[in-house]
Design an enzyme around this catalytic site. Structure first.
Site, PDB file in Angstrom:
ATOM      1  N   GLY A   1       0.772  -1.237   0.000  1.00  0.00           N
ATOM      2  CA  GLY A   1       0.000   0.000   0.000  1.00  0.00           C
ATOM      3  C   GLY A   1       0.805   1.289   0.000  1.00  0.00           C
ATOM      4  O   GLY A   1       1.773   1.456  -0.751  1.00  0.00           O
TER       5      GLY A   1
ATOM      6  N   TYR B   1     -11.671   2.467  15.003  1.00  0.00           N
ATOM      7  CA  TYR B   1     -10.699   2.906  13.984  1.00  0.00           C
ATOM      8  C   TYR B   1     -10.660   4.434  13.956  1.00  0.00           C
ATOM      9  O   TYR B   1      -9.568   5.028  13.956  1.00  0.00           O
ATOM     10  CB  TYR B   1     -11.062   2.338  12.609  1.00  0.00           C
ATOM     11  CG  TYR B   1     -10.103   2.814  11.527  1.00  0.00           C
ATOM     12  CD1 TYR B   1      -8.760   2.433  11.539  1.00  0.00           C
ATOM     13  CD2 TYR B   1     -10.525   3.673  10.495  1.00  0.00           C
ATOM     14  CE1 TYR B   1      -7.876   2.889  10.570  1.00  0.00           C
ATOM     15  CE2 TYR B   1      -9.646   4.117   9.520  1.00  0.00           C
ATOM     16  CZ  TYR B   1      -8.315   3.721   9.566  1.00  0.00           C
ATOM     17  OH  TYR B   1      -7.436   4.173   8.612  1.00  0.00           O
TER      18      TYR B   1
ATOM     19  N   PHE C   1      -5.862  -2.319   2.453  1.00  0.00           N
ATOM     20  CA  PHE C   1      -6.562  -1.817   3.626  1.00  0.00           C
ATOM     21  C   PHE C   1      -7.922  -2.510   3.865  1.00  0.00           C
ATOM     22  O   PHE C   1      -8.195  -3.019   4.955  1.00  0.00           O
ATOM     23  CB  PHE C   1      -6.744  -0.299   3.476  1.00  0.00           C
ATOM     24  CG  PHE C   1      -7.540   0.348   4.565  1.00  0.00           C
ATOM     25  CD1 PHE C   1      -6.944   0.730   5.764  1.00  0.00           C
ATOM     26  CD2 PHE C   1      -8.898   0.605   4.409  1.00  0.00           C
ATOM     27  CE1 PHE C   1      -7.679   1.336   6.773  1.00  0.00           C
ATOM     28  CE2 PHE C   1      -9.635   1.207   5.410  1.00  0.00           C
ATOM     29  CZ  PHE C   1      -9.028   1.580   6.596  1.00  0.00           C
TER      30      PHE C   1
HETATM   31  P1  NDP Z   1      -2.103  -1.764   3.633  1.00  0.00           P
HETATM   32  O1  NDP Z   1      -2.847  -2.824   4.375  1.00  0.00           O
HETATM   33  O2  NDP Z   1      -1.983  -1.878   2.160  1.00  0.00           O
HETATM   34  O3  NDP Z   1      -0.638  -1.604   4.265  1.00  0.00           O
HETATM   35  C1  NDP Z   1      -0.471  -1.559   5.652  1.00  0.00           C
HETATM   36  C2  NDP Z   1       1.002  -1.639   5.977  1.00  0.00           C
HETATM   37  O4  NDP Z   1       1.154  -1.548   7.400  1.00  0.00           O
HETATM   38  C3  NDP Z   1       1.626  -2.924   5.537  1.00  0.00           C
HETATM   39  O5  NDP Z   1       2.891  -2.685   4.994  1.00  0.00           O
HETATM   40  C4  NDP Z   1       1.758  -3.712   6.831  1.00  0.00           C
HETATM   41  O6  NDP Z   1       2.917  -4.533   6.768  1.00  0.00           O
HETATM   42  C5  NDP Z   1       1.975  -2.590   7.839  1.00  0.00           C
HETATM   43  N1  NDP Z   1       1.627  -3.017   9.188  1.00  0.00           N
HETATM   44  C6  NDP Z   1       0.385  -3.316   9.662  1.00  0.00           C
HETATM   45  N2  NDP Z   1       0.477  -3.728  10.937  1.00  0.00           N
HETATM   46  C7  NDP Z   1       1.800  -3.665  11.277  1.00  0.00           C
HETATM   47  C8  NDP Z   1       2.527  -3.964  12.446  1.00  0.00           C
HETATM   48  N3  NDP Z   1       1.914  -4.410  13.558  1.00  0.00           N
HETATM   49  N4  NDP Z   1       3.873  -3.802  12.452  1.00  0.00           N
HETATM   50  C9  NDP Z   1       4.485  -3.364  11.338  1.00  0.00           C
HETATM   51  N5  NDP Z   1       3.857  -3.054  10.203  1.00  0.00           N
HETATM   52  C10 NDP Z   1       2.529  -3.218  10.165  1.00  0.00           C
HETATM   53  O7  NDP Z   1      -2.851  -0.408   4.027  1.00  0.00           O
HETATM   54  P2  NDP Z   1      -2.615   1.111   3.570  1.00  0.00           P
HETATM   55  O8  NDP Z   1      -1.362   1.268   2.827  1.00  0.00           O
HETATM   56  O9  NDP Z   1      -3.865   1.581   2.941  1.00  0.00           O
HETATM   57  O10 NDP Z   1      -2.521   1.795   4.997  1.00  0.00           O
HETATM   58  C11 NDP Z   1      -1.383   2.506   5.436  1.00  0.00           C
HETATM   59  C12 NDP Z   1      -1.854   3.531   6.438  1.00  0.00           C
HETATM   60  O11 NDP Z   1      -2.760   4.423   5.820  1.00  0.00           O
HETATM   61  C13 NDP Z   1      -2.593   2.971   7.649  1.00  0.00           C
HETATM   62  O12 NDP Z   1      -2.192   3.682   8.792  1.00  0.00           O
HETATM   63  C14 NDP Z   1      -4.054   3.249   7.336  1.00  0.00           C
HETATM   64  O13 NDP Z   1      -4.833   3.373   8.493  1.00  0.00           O
HETATM   65  C15 NDP Z   1      -3.930   4.554   6.603  1.00  0.00           C
HETATM   66  N6  NDP Z   1      -5.036   4.921   5.723  1.00  0.00           N
HETATM   67  C16 NDP Z   1      -5.456   4.110   4.708  1.00  0.00           C
HETATM   68  C17 NDP Z   1      -6.490   4.527   3.888  1.00  0.00           C
HETATM   69  C18 NDP Z   1      -7.037   3.672   2.801  1.00  0.00           C
HETATM   70  O14 NDP Z   1      -8.194   3.903   2.379  1.00  0.00           O
HETATM   71  N7  NDP Z   1      -6.290   2.716   2.256  1.00  0.00           N
HETATM   72  C19 NDP Z   1      -7.097   5.845   4.026  1.00  0.00           C
HETATM   73  C20 NDP Z   1      -6.594   6.594   5.137  1.00  0.00           C
HETATM   74  C21 NDP Z   1      -5.575   6.167   5.917  1.00  0.00           C
HETATM   75  P3  NDP Z   1       3.038  -6.023   7.326  1.00  0.00           P
HETATM   76  O15 NDP Z   1       1.682  -6.650   7.239  1.00  0.00           O
HETATM   77  O16 NDP Z   1       4.062  -6.651   6.451  1.00  0.00           O
HETATM   78  O17 NDP Z   1       3.526  -5.830   8.718  1.00  0.00           O
HETATM   79  C1  8X3 Z   2      -9.260   4.751   5.676  1.00  0.00           C
HETATM   80  C2  8X3 Z   2     -10.330   5.563   5.044  1.00  0.00           C
HETATM   81  O1  8X3 Z   2     -12.823   6.087   5.063  1.00  0.00           O
HETATM   82  O2  8X3 Z   2     -12.165   3.752   5.346  1.00  0.00           O
HETATM   83  O3  8X3 Z   2      -8.729   5.386   6.773  1.00  0.00           O
HETATM   84  O4  8X3 Z   2     -11.861   5.301   7.123  1.00  0.00           O
HETATM   85  S1  8X3 Z   2     -11.858   5.136   5.687  1.00  0.00           S
END
Ligand code: NDP
Ligand code: 8X3
Length: 260
Positions: free
Chosen positions: A21, A161, A198
């Site tokens: 991501g 969340y 996500f």
């Molecule tokens: P992904 O699930 O694609 O990626 C999440 C990343 O976080 C992975 O690389 C995972 O790596 C890592 N991760 C999760 N838990 C742990 C842990 N305990 N220790 C270390 N690494 C961890 O999600 P996104 O890229 O979408 O999300 C990234 C951030 O953006 C998050 O904080 C999310 O809340 C936020 N976000 C996402 C949105 C969306 O719509 N996608 C919108 C707004 C915010 P691994 O599993 O290898 O540890």
């Molecule tokens: C991820 C975006 O709208 O699912 O943080 O909360 S939403």
């Protein structure tokens, strides 16, 4: 004759959650734009793959650290045991995080709540506690926290969340106040709907439910967020981007989405 050793003068960025991501795109984007990168995550195979990709970028150095941000001892060990020249971290991107579940609070799974609180709040704090002093000692640095639109607006069934992302917003504001005298920048980026792993994680591996979230609209791509991080970390020294809220054009708020 004295042999000249070329010092590497790239800025160093540490990105948590770089195995997928946003984090993977941010690491790629920063590496392509001249940063040395420290990539972290739990899935070692994916870290190795990314490291092999990024070291092909001319002049780019890569360090991969395989740990879980929820485990304080592992975070301490990873940061404290880095080679000294890698400790001069210029940019920390606190990106690792997740949503687990989407449902009423009265039906919530305590295990989901703990995973979100431990990762999104405590993991971000552990990383900040370990890296910020290195920045203070070096007299410069920039912390970029990845929040969410869920940290600006609560929506039905988002309860815990949203709570974790409101915490990220508050911690970012507080960190900015605490670090201002040391000249350390703090940015928080709040993305809206983005198609990454996500929703697959949120719905506990239900790919159909995950896909449905983005039906009828063009969501953000991870590269859109990487682009914003690059913008924030490449402003002149006297400019700090405090906060950015970034949504797809089809999203007007956490709950108002134009699907066609
Ligand atoms: P992904 O699930 O694609 O990626 C999440 C990343 O976080 C992975 O690389 C995972 O790596 C890592 N991760 C999760 N838990 C742990 C842990 N305990 N220790 C270390 N690494 C961890 O999600 P996104 O890229 O979408 O999300 C990234 C951030 O953006 C998050 O904080 C999310 O809340 C936020 N976000 C996402 C949105 C969306 O719509 N996608 C919108 C707004 C915010 P691994 O599993 O290898 O540890
Ligand atoms: C991820 C975006 O709208 O699912 O943080 O909360 S939403």
């Amino acid at each position: 004759m004295t042999k000249l050793v070329k010092m590497n003068t790239n800025r160093i960025a540490l990105v948590t959650g770089a195995t997928a991501g946003f984090g993977r795109s941010i690491a790629r984007c920063l590496a392509i734009n001249g940063f040395d990168v420290i990539i972290t995550g739990r899935r070692k195979k994916l870290l190795v793959q990314l490291e092999e990709e990024l070291i092909k970028i001319p002049g780019c150095r890569v360090l991969s650290l395989n740990f879980d941000v929820r485990k304080l001892r592992d975070v301490e060990n990873a940061i404290n045991c880095m080679p000294e020249d890698w400790k001069k971290i210029d940019v920390l991107v606190n990106n690792a995080g997740l949503a687990a579940g989407l449902g009423p609070v009265q039906d919530g799974l305590v295990d989901d709540w703990e995973r979100m609180i431990d990762t999104n709040i405590k993991g971000l704090l552990y990383m900040t506690r370990l890296v910020a002093p290195l920045m203070v000692a070096g007299g410069r640095g920039h912390i970029v926290n990845i929040g969410s639109i869920a940290g600006r607006e609560v929506y039905p069934n988002g309860n815990v969340y949203c709570g974790t992302k409101f915490a990220v917003d508050a911690i970012s504001k507080g960190s900015r106040m605490d670090l201002v005298k040391q000249g350390i920048k703090v940015t928080v980026i709040h993305p809206g709907m983005a198609e990454t792993e996500f929703s697959f994680v949120r719905f506990h591996g239900d790919a159909v439910a995950a896909k449905k979230v983005y039906d009828g609209l063009i969501p953000l791509h991870a590269d859109d967020i990487a682009d914003a991080v690059l913008y924030a970390v490449t402003r002149p020294d006297h400019v700090n981007i405090s906060e950015l809220v970034i949504t797809p054009t089809a999203q007007a708020s956490a709950t108002i989405v134009n699907r066609v």
